[in-house]
Motif scaffolding. Structure first.
Motif, PDB file in Angstrom:
ATOM      1  N   TYR A   1      31.506  40.591  46.477  1.00  0.00           N
ATOM      2  CA  TYR A   1      31.419  39.193  45.735  1.00  0.00           C
ATOM      3  C   TYR A   1      32.095  39.192  44.620  1.00  0.00           C
ATOM      4  N   ALA A   2      32.599  40.376  43.958  1.00  0.00           N
ATOM      5  CA  ALA A   2      33.659  40.192  42.739  1.00  0.00           C
ATOM      6  C   ALA A   2      34.888  39.580  43.203  1.00  0.00           C
ATOM      7  N   LEU A   3      35.245  39.909  44.451  1.00  0.00           N
ATOM      8  CA  LEU A   3      36.555  39.491  44.721  1.00  0.00           C
ATOM      9  C   LEU A   3      36.470  38.159  45.145  1.00  0.00           C
ATOM     10  N   TYR A   4      35.046  37.792  45.776  1.00  0.00           N
ATOM     11  CA  TYR A   4      35.023  36.304  46.182  1.00  0.00           C
ATOM     12  C   TYR A   4      34.926  35.461  45.194  1.00  0.00           C
ATOM     13  N   TYR A   5      34.175  35.905  43.985  1.00  0.00           N
ATOM     14  CA  TYR A   5      34.052  34.895  42.842  1.00  0.00           C
ATOM     15  C   TYR A   5      35.373  34.894  41.986  1.00  0.00           C
ATOM     16  N   LEU A   6      36.197  35.963  41.851  1.00  0.00           N
ATOM     17  CA  LEU A   6      37.297  35.972  41.428  1.00  0.00           C
ATOM     18  C   LEU A   6      38.503  35.247  42.257  1.00  0.00           C
ATOM     19  N   TYR A   7      38.295  35.033  43.542  1.00  0.00           N
ATOM     20  CA  TYR A   7      39.216  34.086  44.318  1.00  0.00           C
ATOM     21  C   TYR A   7      38.899  32.629  44.125  1.00  0.00           C
ATOM     22  N   ARG A   8      37.537  32.282  43.829  1.00  0.00           N
ATOM     23  CA  ARG A   8      37.149  30.969  43.661  1.00  0.00           C
ATOM     24  C   ARG A   8      37.486  30.500  42.143  1.00  0.00           C
ATOM     25  N   SER A   9      37.898  31.407  41.253  1.00  0.00           N
ATOM     26  CA  SER A   9      38.279  31.177  39.733  1.00  0.00           C
ATOM     27  C   SER A   9      39.469  30.426  39.744  1.00  0.00           C
ATOM     28  N   PRO A  10      39.420  29.319  39.106  1.00  0.00           N
ATOM     29  CA  PRO A  10      40.818  28.512  38.807  1.00  0.00           C
ATOM     30  C   PRO A  10      41.830  29.337  37.880  1.00  0.00           C
TER      31      PRO A  10
ATOM     32  N   ALA B   1      41.859  44.026  36.483  1.00  0.00           N
ATOM     33  CA  ALA B   1      42.337  43.453  35.042  1.00  0.00           C
ATOM     34  C   ALA B   1      41.702  42.236  34.963  1.00  0.00           C
ATOM     35  N   TYR B   2      41.602  41.455  36.114  1.00  0.00           N
ATOM     36  CA  TYR B   2      41.263  39.974  36.196  1.00  0.00           C
ATOM     37  C   TYR B   2      39.992  39.730  36.246  1.00  0.00           C
ATOM     38  N   LEU B   3      39.052  40.891  36.556  1.00  0.00           N
ATOM     39  CA  LEU B   3      37.609  40.466  36.740  1.00  0.00           C
ATOM     40  C   LEU B   3      37.025  40.419  35.253  1.00  0.00           C
ATOM     41  N   THR B   4      36.280  39.238  34.871  1.00  0.00           N
ATOM     42  CA  THR B   4      35.536  38.697  33.803  1.00  0.00           C
ATOM     43  C   THR B   4      34.282  39.464  33.559  1.00  0.00           C
TER      44      THR B   4
ATOM     45  N   LEU C   1      39.222  46.846  51.058  1.00  0.00           N
ATOM     46  CA  LEU C   1      38.473  46.285  49.814  1.00  0.00           C
ATOM     47  C   LEU C   1      38.547  46.981  48.321  1.00  0.00           C
ATOM     48  N   THR C   2      38.497  48.301  48.398  1.00  0.00           N
ATOM     49  CA  THR C   2      38.780  49.128  47.368  1.00  0.00           C
ATOM     50  C   THR C   2      40.146  49.056  46.608  1.00  0.00           C
ATOM     51  N   LEU C   3      41.043  49.121  47.709  1.00  0.00           N
ATOM     52  CA  LEU C   3      42.380  48.763  47.141  1.00  0.00           C
ATOM     53  C   LEU C   3      42.564  47.361  46.510  1.00  0.00           C
ATOM     54  N   ALA C   4      42.233  46.329  47.028  1.00  0.00           N
ATOM     55  CA  ALA C   4      42.360  45.087  46.395  1.00  0.00           C
ATOM     56  C   ALA C   4      41.514  45.223  45.234  1.00  0.00           C
ATOM     57  N   TYR C   5      40.367  45.467  44.886  1.00  0.00           N
ATOM     58  CA  TYR C   5      39.289  45.674  43.797  1.00  0.00           C
ATOM     59  C   TYR C   5      40.220  46.573  42.711  1.00  0.00           C
ATOM     60  N   THR C   6      40.712  47.611  43.081  1.00  0.00           N
ATOM     61  CA  THR C   6      41.344  48.190  41.983  1.00  0.00           C
ATOM     62  C   THR C   6      42.583  47.654  41.438  1.00  0.00           C
ATOM     63  N   GLN C   7      43.437  47.123  42.301  1.00  0.00           N
ATOM     64  CA  GLN C   7      44.752  46.368  41.905  1.00  0.00           C
ATOM     65  C   GLN C   7      44.403  45.171  40.942  1.00  0.00           C
ATOM     66  N   LEU C   8      43.003  44.557  41.318  1.00  0.00           N
ATOM     67  CA  LEU C   8      42.888  43.469  40.711  1.00  0.00           C
ATOM     68  C   LEU C   8      41.826  43.522  39.383  1.00  0.00           C
TER      69      LEU C   8
ATOM     70  N   ILE D   1      46.313  38.393  47.455  1.00  0.00           N
ATOM     71  CA  ILE D   1      45.653  39.849  47.753  1.00  0.00           C
ATOM     72  C   ILE D   1      44.200  39.701  48.367  1.00  0.00           C
ATOM     73  N   ILE D   2      43.181  38.945  47.333  1.00  0.00           N
ATOM     74  CA  ILE D   2      42.026  38.783  47.649  1.00  0.00           C
ATOM     75  C   ILE D   2      41.916  38.094  49.157  1.00  0.00           C
ATOM     76  N   ALA D   3      42.562  37.014  49.483  1.00  0.00           N
ATOM     77  CA  ALA D   3      42.313  36.232  50.889  1.00  0.00           C
ATOM     78  C   ALA D   3      42.729  37.346  51.947  1.00  0.00           C
ATOM     79  N   ALA D   4      43.629  38.143  51.756  1.00  0.00           N
ATOM     80  CA  ALA D   4      44.219  39.410  52.636  1.00  0.00           C
ATOM     81  C   ALA D   4      43.044  40.083  53.073  1.00  0.00           C
ATOM     82  N   ALA D   5      42.268  40.863  51.830  1.00  0.00           N
ATOM     83  CA  ALA D   5      41.055  41.541  52.109  1.00  0.00           C
ATOM     84  C   ALA D   5      40.045  41.172  52.518  1.00  0.00           C
ATOM     85  N   LEU D   6      39.436  39.931  52.082  1.00  0.00           N
ATOM     86  CA  LEU D   6      38.353  39.298  52.789  1.00  0.00           C
ATOM     87  C   LEU D   6      38.654  38.805  54.288  1.00  0.00           C
ATOM     88  N   LEU D   7      40.112  38.209  54.621  1.00  0.00           N
ATOM     89  CA  LEU D   7      40.278  38.171  56.077  1.00  0.00           C
ATOM     90  C   LEU D   7      40.356  39.506  56.937  1.00  0.00           C
TER      91      LEU D   7
END
Length: 116
Positions: free
Chosen positions: A38-47, A96-99, A87-94, A56-62
């Motif tokens: 869900y965190a990656l999903y909401y991060l993807y949807r954030s403008p 810093a962008y999670l608010t 998922l864990t690899l993408a989450y770890t890389q991103l 990166i998120i699209a690749a992990a969710l796909l």
């Protein structure tokens, strides 16, 4: 890009397909993994999310919804290990962008899904 995937399978390679699969397998995946999805999903949807992060998120969710898998999902309990690794690899890389807003929305969505 998806020409090799049968038409009936392609329908699942979209947002509703992702959310349905996540709901169907939430108990198998566990709360921490559902929260990360869900965190990656909401991060993807954030403008505010940069295009590179969205890729990166699209690749992990796909990979999660794709019928082509390193370890087929039907092989429980091992079927989701490759999905969780991606998922864990993408989450770890991103991370810093999670608010705080995205993390709290992900927590609320995971809690609601797992309560059903």
């Amino acid at each position: 890009m998806t020409d090799y995937i049968p038409t009936f399978r392609r329908r699942k390679l979209n947002e509703p397909g992702f959310l349905k699969k996540l709901a169907r397998h939430a108990a198998d995946l566990g709360a921490p993994v559902v929260r990360q999805f869900y965190a990656l999903y909401y991060l993807y949807r954030s403008p505010q999310t940069p295009a590179k992060a969205k890729l990166i998120i699209a690749a992990a969710l796909l990979y999660f919804v794709s019928p082509i898998d390193s370890i087929p999902d039907i092989l429980l309990p091992f079927g989701f290990t490759d999905d969780i690794a991606v998922l864990t690899l993408a989450y770890t890389q991103l991370k810093a962008y999670l608010t705080e807003d995205i993390l709290s929305r992900a927590q609320a969505a995971a809690d609601a899904l797992l309560r059903r």
